[in-house]
Design a protein around this motif. Structure first.
Motif, PDB file in Angstrom:
ATOM      1  N   ASP A   1     -12.039  -0.899 -14.319  1.00  0.00           N
ATOM      2  CA  ASP A   1     -11.271  -2.072 -13.908  1.00  0.00           C
ATOM      3  C   ASP A   1     -11.201  -3.094 -15.046  1.00  0.00           C
ATOM      4  O   ASP A   1     -12.168  -3.258 -15.782  1.00  0.00           O
ATOM      5  N   GLN A  89      -2.987 -13.568 -15.191  1.00  0.00           N
ATOM      6  CA  GLN A  89      -2.943 -12.268 -14.518  1.00  0.00           C
ATOM      7  C   GLN A  89      -2.555 -11.189 -15.518  1.00  0.00           C
ATOM      8  O   GLN A  89      -1.572 -11.337 -16.240  1.00  0.00           O
ATOM      9  N   TYR A  91      -1.144  -7.406 -16.156  1.00  0.00           N
ATOM     10  CA  TYR A  91      -0.367  -6.383 -15.465  1.00  0.00           C
ATOM     11  C   TYR A  91      -0.178  -5.173 -16.374  1.00  0.00           C
ATOM     12  O   TYR A  91       0.856  -4.520 -16.383  1.00  0.00           O
ATOM     13  N   TYR A  94      -2.271  -0.118 -13.629  1.00  0.00           N
ATOM     14  CA  TYR A  94      -1.488   0.144 -12.431  1.00  0.00           C
ATOM     15  C   TYR A  94      -1.733  -0.878 -11.328  1.00  0.00           C
ATOM     16  O   TYR A  94      -1.018  -0.907 -10.338  1.00  0.00           O
ATOM     17  N   TRP A  95      -2.795  -1.668 -11.481  1.00  0.00           N
ATOM     18  CA  TRP A  95      -3.000  -2.764 -10.538  1.00  0.00           C
ATOM     19  C   TRP A  95      -3.289  -4.024 -11.333  1.00  0.00           C
ATOM     20  O   TRP A  95      -3.841  -3.992 -12.414  1.00  0.00           O
ATOM     21  N   GLY A  96      -2.877  -5.151 -10.773  1.00  0.00           N
ATOM     22  CA  GLY A  96      -3.053  -6.395 -11.480  1.00  0.00           C
ATOM     23  C   GLY A  96      -4.406  -7.016 -11.206  1.00  0.00           C
ATOM     24  O   GLY A  96      -5.084  -6.664 -10.236  1.00  0.00           O
ATOM     25  N   PHE A  98      -6.264 -11.016 -11.453  1.00  0.00           N
ATOM     26  CA  PHE A  98      -6.146 -12.442 -11.757  1.00  0.00           C
ATOM     27  C   PHE A  98      -7.457 -12.976 -12.342  1.00  0.00           C
ATOM     28  O   PHE A  98      -8.548 -12.480 -12.013  1.00  0.00           O
TER      29      PHE A  98
ATOM     30  N   LEU B  47      -6.952 -16.094  -6.422  1.00  0.00           N
ATOM     31  CA  LEU B  47      -5.976 -15.085  -6.015  1.00  0.00           C
ATOM     32  C   LEU B  47      -6.541 -13.677  -6.196  1.00  0.00           C
ATOM     33  O   LEU B  47      -7.242 -13.395  -7.165  1.00  0.00           O
ATOM     34  N   TRP B  49      -5.127  -9.662  -6.183  1.00  0.00           N
ATOM     35  CA  TRP B  49      -3.996  -8.719  -6.174  1.00  0.00           C
ATOM     36  C   TRP B  49      -4.335  -7.582  -5.208  1.00  0.00           C
ATOM     37  O   TRP B  49      -5.353  -6.918  -5.351  1.00  0.00           O
ATOM     38  N   TYR B  60       0.692   1.346  -5.539  1.00  0.00           N
ATOM     39  CA  TYR B  60      -0.426   1.029  -6.423  1.00  0.00           C
ATOM     40  C   TYR B  60      -1.318   0.041  -5.689  1.00  0.00           C
ATOM     41  O   TYR B  60      -0.839  -0.984  -5.211  1.00  0.00           O
ATOM     42  N   TYR B  61      -2.599   0.348  -5.597  1.00  0.00           N
ATOM     43  CA  TYR B  61      -3.503  -0.487  -4.815  1.00  0.00           C
ATOM     44  C   TYR B  61      -4.691  -0.937  -5.652  1.00  0.00           C
ATOM     45  O   TYR B  61      -5.151  -0.245  -6.552  1.00  0.00           O
ATOM     46  N   GLU B 101       6.519  -7.600 -11.193  1.00  0.00           N
ATOM     47  CA  GLU B 101       5.230  -7.525 -11.879  1.00  0.00           C
ATOM     48  C   GLU B 101       5.469  -7.938 -13.318  1.00  0.00           C
ATOM     49  O   GLU B 101       5.993  -7.137 -14.107  1.00  0.00           O
TER      50      GLU B 101
END
Lengths: 107, 116
Positions: A1, A89, A91, A94-96, A98, B47, B49, B60-61, B101
């Motif tokens: 991650d 953030q 990007y 594949y996932w963002g 913050f 926040l 995502w 996408y998770y 995005e």
């Protein structure tokens, strides 16, 4: 991650000050970084994308720089409307992810 | 002008499934190559995502939520949806839907409270 770390968490400044917020990524994200502004009770608003591109309609006093793992958001002359919380953030993946946010307060 | 609006129950019981819908107006959800997704914000916190669905249907998770999240699209209604299963109090948050995005267009957000 990919983890995103912002500093400082809180910033006290006066109208007219130059303000800089830093965002660091735990691994390289090239230039896939965005900055948002959020005011209480409102949805975030995109300010900067691709590290340094200004979103349409955003005042030119906002600027972004950096690539790889270190990025900055600069407000050249802080205005009363700019007191808010700012988030970075990534990007790149594949996932963002913050950052935890930086609250800009009135000094 | 593109607008997004979240809708769904404001109160969900623990262990149940949270279901929200985002209705898109001012543009077609299927005619452009955009991501459509969800973000949440616990009260007083930052926040998070949650996930995205591409116009082609690819999803996408967030890995930390992946086992509980489903995002789907209903092009006939110009809507996309979020389902989050087995909710706990930690899932109490304002949930936002958004396009792109990075996220260029956002809904106003809807507060979902998990409580019995």
């Amino acid at each position: 991650d990919i983890q995103m770390t912002q500093s400082p968490s809180t910033l006290s400044a006066s109208v007219g000050d130059r303000v800089t917020i830093t965002c660091r990524a735990s691994q390289s994200i090239s230039s896939w970084l965005a900055w948002y502004q959020q005011k209480p009770g409102k949805a975030p608003k995109l300010l900067i994308y691709k590290a340094s591109s200004l979103e349409s309609g955003v005042p030119s006093r906002f600027s972004g720089s950096g690539s790889g793992t270190e990025f900055t958001l600069t407000i050249s002359s802080l205005q009363p409307d700019d007191f808010a919380t700012y988030y970075c953030q990534q990007y790149n993946s594949y996932w963002g992810t913050f950052g935890q946010g930086t609250k800009v307060e009135i000094k | 002008q593109l607008q997004l609006q979240e809708s769904g129950p404001g109160l969900v019981k623990p262990s149940e499934t949270l279901s929200l819908t985002c209705t898109v107006s001012g543009g077609s959800i299927s005619s452009s190559s955009y991501y459509w997704g969800w973000i949440r914000q616990p009260p007083g916190k930052g926040l998070e995502w949650i996930g995205s669905i591409y116009y082609s249907g690819s999803t996408y998770y967030n890995p930390s939520l992946k086992s509980r999240v489903t995002i789907s699209v209903d092009t006939s209604k110009n809507q996309f949806s979020l389902k989050l299963s087995s909710v706990t109090a930690a899932d109490t948050a304002v949930y936002y839907c958004a396009r792109g995005e990075p996220r260029t267009h956002w809904g106003q957000g809807t507060l979902v409270t998990v409580s019995s």
